[in-house]
Scaffold this motif. Structure first.
Motif, PDB file in Angstrom:
ATOM      1  N   PRO A 139      42.947  33.172  46.158  1.00 37.80           N
ATOM      2  CA  PRO A 139      42.586  34.131  45.103  1.00 37.80           C
ATOM      3  C   PRO A 139      41.341  34.901  45.530  1.00 37.80           C
ATOM      4  O   PRO A 139      40.296  34.302  45.755  1.00 37.80           O
ATOM      5  CB  PRO A 139      42.282  33.231  43.909  1.00 37.80           C
ATOM      6  N   ARG A 140      41.452  36.205  45.678  1.00 37.84           N
ATOM      7  CA  ARG A 140      40.316  36.999  46.151  1.00 37.84           C
ATOM      8  C   ARG A 140      40.008  38.108  45.152  1.00 37.84           C
ATOM      9  O   ARG A 140      40.926  38.798  44.688  1.00 37.84           O
ATOM     10  CB  ARG A 140      40.636  37.629  47.518  1.00 37.84           C
ATOM     11  N   THR A 141      38.749  38.297  44.873  1.00 32.88           N
ATOM     12  CA  THR A 141      38.323  39.322  43.918  1.00 32.88           C
ATOM     13  C   THR A 141      38.826  40.708  44.309  1.00 32.88           C
ATOM     14  O   THR A 141      39.159  41.520  43.457  1.00 32.88           O
ATOM     15  CB  THR A 141      36.779  39.322  43.830  1.00 32.88           C
ATOM     16  N   SER A 142      38.900  40.971  45.605  1.00 27.60           N
ATOM     17  CA  SER A 142      39.307  42.297  46.071  1.00 27.60           C
ATOM     18  C   SER A 142      40.719  42.285  46.646  1.00 27.60           C
ATOM     19  O   SER A 142      41.069  41.399  47.432  1.00 27.60           O
ATOM     20  CB  SER A 142      38.345  42.773  47.164  1.00 27.60           C
ATOM     21  N   PRO A 143      41.538  43.276  46.294  1.00 27.31           N
ATOM     22  CA  PRO A 143      42.872  43.353  46.886  1.00 27.31           C
ATOM     23  C   PRO A 143      42.822  43.687  48.377  1.00 27.31           C
ATOM     24  O   PRO A 143      43.823  43.538  49.069  1.00 27.31           O
ATOM     25  CB  PRO A 143      43.550  44.489  46.113  1.00 27.31           C
ATOM     26  N   TYR A 144      41.660  44.124  48.838  1.00 25.97           N
ATOM     27  CA  TYR A 144      41.538  44.515  50.240  1.00 25.97           C
ATOM     28  C   TYR A 144      41.060  43.358  51.108  1.00 25.97           C
ATOM     29  O   TYR A 144      40.929  43.492  52.311  1.00 25.97           O
ATOM     30  CB  TYR A 144      40.585  45.710  50.369  1.00 25.97           C
ATOM     31  N   ALA A 145      40.742  42.214  50.489  1.00 29.59           N
ATOM     32  CA  ALA A 145      40.255  41.069  51.256  1.00 29.59           C
ATOM     33  C   ALA A 145      41.440  40.239  51.745  1.00 29.59           C
ATOM     34  O   ALA A 145      42.553  40.328  51.230  1.00 29.59           O
ATOM     35  CB  ALA A 145      39.339  40.220  50.373  1.00 29.59           C
ATOM     36  N   PHE A 146      41.183  39.434  52.753  1.00 30.02           N
ATOM     37  CA  PHE A 146      42.183  38.515  53.312  1.00 30.02           C
ATOM     38  C   PHE A 146      42.776  37.652  52.196  1.00 30.02           C
ATOM     39  O   PHE A 146      42.044  37.006  51.456  1.00 30.02           O
ATOM     40  CB  PHE A 146      41.477  37.638  54.353  1.00 30.02           C
ATOM     41  N   GLN A 147      44.094  37.678  52.053  1.00 29.52           N
ATOM     42  CA  GLN A 147      44.740  36.997  50.921  1.00 29.52           C
ATOM     43  C   GLN A 147      45.352  35.646  51.294  1.00 29.52           C
ATOM     44  O   GLN A 147      46.094  35.045  50.521  1.00 29.52           O
ATOM     45  CB  GLN A 147      45.836  37.902  50.321  1.00 29.52           C
ATOM     46  N   MET A 173      48.711  29.205  43.108  1.00 28.31           N
ATOM     47  CA  MET A 173      48.213  30.283  42.252  1.00 28.31           C
ATOM     48  C   MET A 173      49.278  30.852  41.343  1.00 28.31           C
ATOM     49  O   MET A 173      48.992  31.694  40.492  1.00 28.31           O
ATOM     50  CB  MET A 173      47.733  31.448  43.122  1.00 28.31           C
ATOM     51  N   ARG A 193      39.829  30.027  38.596  1.00 26.27           N
ATOM     52  CA  ARG A 193      40.300  31.225  37.898  1.00 26.27           C
ATOM     53  C   ARG A 193      41.610  30.965  37.146  1.00 26.27           C
ATOM     54  O   ARG A 193      42.008  31.749  36.301  1.00 26.27           O
ATOM     55  CB  ARG A 193      40.510  32.354  38.892  1.00 26.27           C
ATOM     56  N   ASN A 194      42.299  29.893  37.498  1.00 27.09           N
ATOM     57  CA  ASN A 194      43.563  29.558  36.841  1.00 27.09           C
ATOM     58  C   ASN A 194      43.434  28.366  35.898  1.00 27.09           C
ATOM     59  O   ASN A 194      44.448  27.853  35.433  1.00 27.09           O
ATOM     60  CB  ASN A 194      44.642  29.280  37.898  1.00 27.09           C
ATOM     61  N   LEU A 314      37.120  33.896  57.623  1.00 29.31           N
ATOM     62  CA  LEU A 314      37.790  34.975  56.899  1.00 29.31           C
ATOM     63  C   LEU A 314      37.513  34.920  55.397  1.00 29.31           C
ATOM     64  O   LEU A 314      37.859  35.835  54.663  1.00 29.31           O
ATOM     65  CB  LEU A 314      39.292  34.942  57.170  1.00 29.31           C
TER      66      LEU A 314
END
Lengths: 344, 344, 344, 344
Positions: A139-147, A173, A193-194, A314
């Motif tokens: 789970p990453r705050t940014s959609p552009y970060a390594f998922q 997740m 977050r979940n 990462l």
């Protein structure tokens, strides 16, 4: 449930509340104080819990008497739960969460590649860690970060598990991935977050695998126990609770690790308690002191992140320990555990 | 990105950081101050965002220069987005979020039964509300609480939508339900507890329906914009942002409604801004003043909960307005909207 | 006071609590529910308030029934208090806090020099502000920051007061300065950091001057009322309560302005309510929307900071409005006040 | 100081900022990135600290490079400060805060009567505690609560100090009382509510007595260090810093004890660090685990409250340990201290 009436509430209003309580199947017990009337509702408080009795005329406020969690409560089950992970391969020992031996869980934040994962697993094992953690779905705050590597990451975890015999903990997740993750994982992690992703809780409650629920950043200890209740009430009794920091105004740490949650949980529940000082602090140099403190406060397990080269990680490199620092921490934890009558 | 070196950092450490920046494809710009060296990284900051440069030897701390959201930022799109909901039936007006007319969204917290829902929809419409809200899938802290009518609730919403012509907003909690919900809903709501359920955000990003994202109880405004970024980057530009209260130490209200988020969002993003004073306060008698304040602060829409008989509501009755009180609020909102140059 | 006994508490423990209650002069009222015994203490709850009844054997927890504030409570005095500042010079109007006309208080954060102060006072007056604020004693986080002009600042305030006829509000930080400040000030301000400086509260309670108490950054609304209670119980009934933001995790604003405090206070107390959107947000561009919101929510007064050249201000320049922006805000406030049935 | 310009800032705006920096005596260092211009101010950052550079046209935000505390910083004084309390009577040992031996401070919350105080002092001494704490002036939320014995309480402390040879720590709440308290106290305590009572900090900075500053409920670690800076800059180098819990949303504990503050402070400052688990948790049964955790995390001292009969205590009885429980805790602390290479 206790209903406090407003000063000057009329007898009709008092009777209205009493009638409402009766209608819901409980018995009202009216008690007239000097300043105001207080009404106790005798019977199964759960029936009243969601009823907005404060909306009835003349009511000032409503106070719960009974804790809302049942299966998770120490009152309901006074004997501590031990969550046992069976040996990965014959001849090995099981890992037990909740007995005198403190479990250390360690590994990289993300599964990045199979060689690194294997190397880290060997460091964990050599230093005395007993469970390997590593994220495939991140789970990453940014959609552009390594998922995360996703399914491929799960495969690497499965291989390293086989290779080293270390049981594996990894995050799920998405309700759609529960089966997939549970096939590989010895412990399925529900992330902070979940914590109130209730469908996910129900789904992991229906699978047989042990579940570690991490406390949400804005969630109370009572809410953490209610999330455990979701899993327990679906029939999965193998639940670990993890304190990993709450959100406060203090900027010096990523979160504020609420170590008081450890003795509070010990008083309230029979479930084993894990502390994650890596996410709880966000800085590698705070991890060792807070891991020691967690064991001194009575945690049953500690989860820490390690990386062979944190500045190239990462995800969450700032909080990762180098393998050597981790090995040193293991020696410190052994000493603190001994001081509180436990082992590592 | 700006990297501040520790006092006494060596030239080798400075060069190490510079080399690392170059390796990642940016240009280091070294600037020696009186007390310490500061290194700027010239180029695409996004490439550095997840890199823990603070782990490099000699680094004291690292500061972002550029905001991490792009598509959601006002810098990227200086013209305000209007999210338009097409008319439910021919001959009706569309509902536009983001123009001079403030949209009022109202309805019961939960869909409880079709008659009540229809009655409430008529009250909403009559008083001047333009979108009907009602929950079919309900996230509840307790597994023992009413969990919503689910699919049946969606059907009732579809019927009432047809009957009244009011567009409908309802929550989706599970990636598996996105299609189902999007078939009925004119606006799909991602609840506060799911604001960082990233798979759910991706899924609603892939469906064409407008999405309202509610701010999580522990989430910053920047994180809310990053969650919008998930939806936008999947190709769905129709995103509404909703302030509904954050968690603080204050017990007098269920949450602390952070109305400052309204002007902050207006400065940062082109997306329309909704305020939910019902969840934001948790008490019906605080809803009207805070709804008025929301409009005065510049909100594009306000969402409130109503119920014909709050003391019998199956969820969140304490914060529900009676239909009469709602109608009165609508008149107040019209006056305040006029005072700030808008209509309702 | 209601005492909830633990499940399985023995009759001896119940009797122990009952005896303790009797000893303190109240009457116990024992009520046996299905799961546990609940004991009400009938009589003057204040006698029990500081007694740690939860330390008695068998007690699970203790719940207050009566609010701890008396003089400040609306129950005790259902008629709203109007705090009147007499005219500075004959022929002028008094300023009344708590009637239909909203009071605007404005001025520079710090008194910096007499000319600037006079110029700002004239701007305040011209635009329709009715009280001049300005700090002579400044609480500053850093010992190296400008600490205010002290006594000299008070003199400048006195001169400008005489010159313009505007009543003056200024902060007192030290019990030793109360008399000195009260000689000049029409309203003495107790700052947020001193909200629980109880000796200072007692001292301003003993002087006759109206007092504005600002809510502390970590203080609940109930605690704010208890601080008012200190002043009231010393014999000074002229107390204003000021919401100016609480500390939360949100970094976009200096503090989180808790506007819900306005309707909560209106429900709980008869004292007039002031909102300070300058300190509450910390950024000049958020001041106008939040000032409008404050009036829409029902505030009796608004306090804002202005400066002729904010980028050269000696304190808090980032939140200061230029005189022109202030005059524009006054027009907006007049419109919003009219929308809620008031004037400015 | 680093000034980040807005995207699209004009050359004139950049030059305006540069000129402003020069005017304040520093040298601007302009660096044009891909998206925006960044300006470093080379020179004494303290000169810029209070200047609202963000108010200059074209500025997006301003970032500090240098920490605002000087005398308190580890950078300024790399050798740890040991605060030594000289022996109360000849032949006794001094008490040193900051060396390998962890100091335990204990005593009743309030001085209630001389016999009880003496009895408690003997318990402290016997169990190995080395400093007696007890409040004569008590900050209480309610004006109706017990306010402490005041001067009489100080006398009792002086007598028991003489009788037992234990050095004494007690709180000062008012600038007018500093001399009085310092005559009796070996350590003067500035309470959490007065952490930013800057006049009080200056006053204790001018007296020679060691000072313990407790962290305020809403104060950051940086602000705690700035309060220490007030005392240090007045010429008193004998400062102890005390973590005692911050205010968060969690209701299970009175405050959230932020133990991470211990390693953070160790990294930032040379001053000794005290932890108060009694106020930090508010419940006696959480005190022992959190005291152990504090020592494991690296605290130099621990302060706990004891009472012979907690259910009859005049203040904070819920968090007081019985003498026996305290003696048991001392044995636990000795074990944990040994595990981290220290003694008690």
């Amino acid at each position: 449930m206790i209903i406090v009436m407003k000063q000057g509430a009329t007898p009709d209003q008092v009777e209205g509340v009493a009638a409402h309580i009766r209608e819901l199947g409980l018995t009202p017990h009216v008690s007239a104080g000097e300043e105001r009337v207080v009404i106790g509702a005798i019977g199964d408080e759960a029936k009243l819990r969601d009823r907005p009795l404060d909306m009835l005329p003349g009511v000032e406020n409503v106070m719960q008497v009974v804790k809302p969690y049942r299966l998770a409560s120490l009152a309901a089950q006074p004997q501590r739960t031990c969550v046992t992970i069976p040996p990965v391969s014959p001849g090995r020992e099981p890992v037990v969460f909740g007995d005198a031996r403190v479990v250390v869980i360690a590994g990289p934040c993300s599964v990045e590649d199979p060689d690194m994962l294997l190397a880290m697993a060997r460091c964990v094992k050599e230093a005395g860690g007993r469970v390997l953690r590593g994220g495939a779905f991140k789970p990453r705050t940014s959609p552009y970060a390594f998922q995360g590597l996703g399914v491929r990451g799960l495969q690497y975890l499965a291989e390293v598990r086989r290779e080293t015999g270390l049981p594996v903990m990894t995050e799920v997740m998405d309700t759609r991935d529960v089966e997939l993750v549970a096939e590989v994982a010895d412990v399925v992690q529900v992330g902070a977050r979940n914590m109130q992703n209730f469908n996910l809780l129900k789904a992991v409650g229906r699978c047989g695998t042990p579940v570690m629920i991490k406390r949400g950043l804005a969630n109370t200890i009572e809410e953490l126990l209610m999330s455990a209740e979701y899993v327990l009430s679906e029939g999965n009794p193998r639940v670990l609770l993890c304190e990993r920091g709450i959100r406060t105004f203090e900027p010096a740490t990523r979160n504020t690790l609420d170590l008081s949650a450890v003795p509070v949980l010990r008083r309230e529940t029979h479930l084993p308690i894990v502390v994650d000082p890596s996410h709880g602090t966000g800085h590698w140099d705070l991890v060792a002191p807070m891991a020691r403190a967690a064991v001194a406060a009575g945690a049953d397990a500690v989860a820490v992140e390690i990386h062979p080269c944190p500045e190239r990680a990462l995800s969450d490199g700032s909080q990762a320990l180098l393998p050597d620092t981790f090995a040193q921490l293991m020696r410190q934890l052994a000493a603190v555990a001994a001081a509180v009558g436990r082992t590592v």
